[in-house]
Write an enzyme that holds these catalytic residues in place. Structure first.
Site, mmCIF file in Angstrom:
data_model
loop_
_atom_site.group_PDB
_atom_site.id
_atom_site.type_symbol
_atom_site.label_atom_id
_atom_site.label_comp_id
_atom_site.label_asym_id
_atom_site.label_seq_id
_atom_site.Cartn_x
_atom_site.Cartn_y
_atom_site.Cartn_z
ATOM 1 N N CYS A 1 0.865 -1.173 0.000
ATOM 2 C CA CYS A 1 0.000 0.000 0.000
ATOM 3 C C CYS A 1 0.910 1.234 0.000
ATOM 4 C CB CYS A 1 -0.866 -0.036 1.264
ATOM 5 S SG CYS A 1 -1.885 1.424 1.510
ATOM 6 N N CYS B 1 -1.204 3.823 -6.602
ATOM 7 C CA CYS B 1 -2.008 3.193 -5.545
ATOM 8 C C CYS B 1 -2.212 1.768 -6.013
ATOM 9 C CB CYS B 1 -3.347 3.915 -5.395
ATOM 10 S SG CYS B 1 -4.583 2.989 -4.443
HETATM 11 N N1 DGL Z 1 -4.021 0.700 -1.931
HETATM 12 C C1 DGL Z 1 -3.639 1.867 -1.262
HETATM 13 C C2 DGL Z 1 -2.375 2.509 -1.861
HETATM 14 O O1 DGL Z 1 -1.602 1.860 -2.511
HETATM 15 C C3 DGL Z 1 -4.571 2.921 -0.814
HETATM 16 C C4 DGL Z 1 -6.012 2.917 -0.928
HETATM 17 C C5 DGL Z 1 -6.661 3.656 0.207
HETATM 18 O O2 DGL Z 1 -6.893 3.023 1.227
HETATM 19 O O3 DGL Z 1 -6.934 4.849 0.086
HETATM 20 O O4 DGL Z 1 -2.134 3.675 -1.655
#
Ligand code: DGL
Length: 268
Positions: A78, A189
């Protein structure tokens, strides 16, 4: 909790929800003999619209869950959680490799031709020191433009992949950033690679490449496991266990679907 690191333990992955599966997918491909355990914190998603302190606390909570089960290495799949917590995680858990993900700005600059590079990411990723430092490092080599995408990850969380619905989102949040000289878009993301075909469809015949960090992060995981002598050897294929804080069977089913594995995660 103390983790006894042993090369037979699984590799832990965490994300605010289902996005990190785009990184896990690549890790499974290059490390097929390993076992993986994935924790998606969909109950607390989105992280990208919370404060850095809240994100850090949620990330530590998720990592503690994985460590209670037992993991030999951690991938923070993430970008938002990496930005908020990676250095504290490394200090707190020196007994295991801790790998994070950041928007793939460097590969975009290296593979680029001096054109404009857009970085789609959560509002929080874009605000964090870590990202601002990354921008400052490469800004002289290309025009790098952050594109905040509030709410985009929620389409993936809800399993909405309909081109028409997403077109409306891109009209509102992406269209104004697309210029003649835009040559690539960094998917900053981990949820966004699951929307790659919808983004490509929206871009139509523009010659813009999409770049994400899943490959670089998985290769780094492999390197660090090797360096620490933690690779699980042998011919036998591993498996993937998926957990989600929502405790809703539908989230688990959607997770395995995104991973393109049967529910239960056997790799055979
Ligand atoms: N998947 C997450 C990232 O790579 C973020 C998504 C979120 O929770 O806002 O930033």
């Amino acid at each position: 909790m103390k983790n006894r690191v042993d090369n037979k333990l699984p590799i832990g992955f965490m994300d605010s929800g289902l996005g990190g599966i785009s990184v896990l997918r690549e890790a499974v491909r290059i490390l097929p003999e390993e076992n993986f355990i994935y924790y998606g914190d969909s109950k607390n998603a989105p992280y990208g619209e919370k404060s850095a302190e809240e994100i850090k606390a949620l990330t530590f909570k998720a990592v503690e869950k994985l460590r209670e089960i037992g993991i030999k290495a951690l991938v923070v799949a993430c970008n938002t959680a990496t930005g908020a917590a990676i250095s504290d995680l490394r200090t707190t858990y020196p007994d295991m490799p801790v790998i994070g993900i950041e928007p793939a700005v460097r590969p975009a600059v290296v593979c680029g031709h001096g054109g404009r590079i857009l970085v789609m990411a959560t509002p929080m990723t874009i605000k964090q020191r870590k990202f601002l430092d990354l921008l400052a490092k490469y800004q002289g080599e290309a025009e790098i433009v952050p594109v905040p995408c509030p709410g985009l990850m929620e389409f993936v969380e809800k399993g909405i992949f309909d081109g028409e619905v997403l077109k409306k989102y891109f009209d509102e949040h992406l269209a104004d950033f697309l210029t003649e000289n835009t040559e690539s878009i960094v998917l900053g993301c981990t949820h966004y690679p699951f929307l790659e075909s919808q983004i490509k469809e929206y871009l139509g015949n523009r010659n813009i490449s999409l770049i994400d960090g899943s490959r670089g992060t998985s290769s780094e995981l492999k390197r660090q496991l090797e360096r620490a002598g933690l690779r699980k050897m042998g011919e036998e294929k591993g498996n993937v266990t998926i957990l989600n804080s929502l405790e809703d069977e539908k989230m688990i089913e959607l997770s395995y679907k995104l991973l393109k594995l049967p529910v239960g995660g056997g790799l055979k």
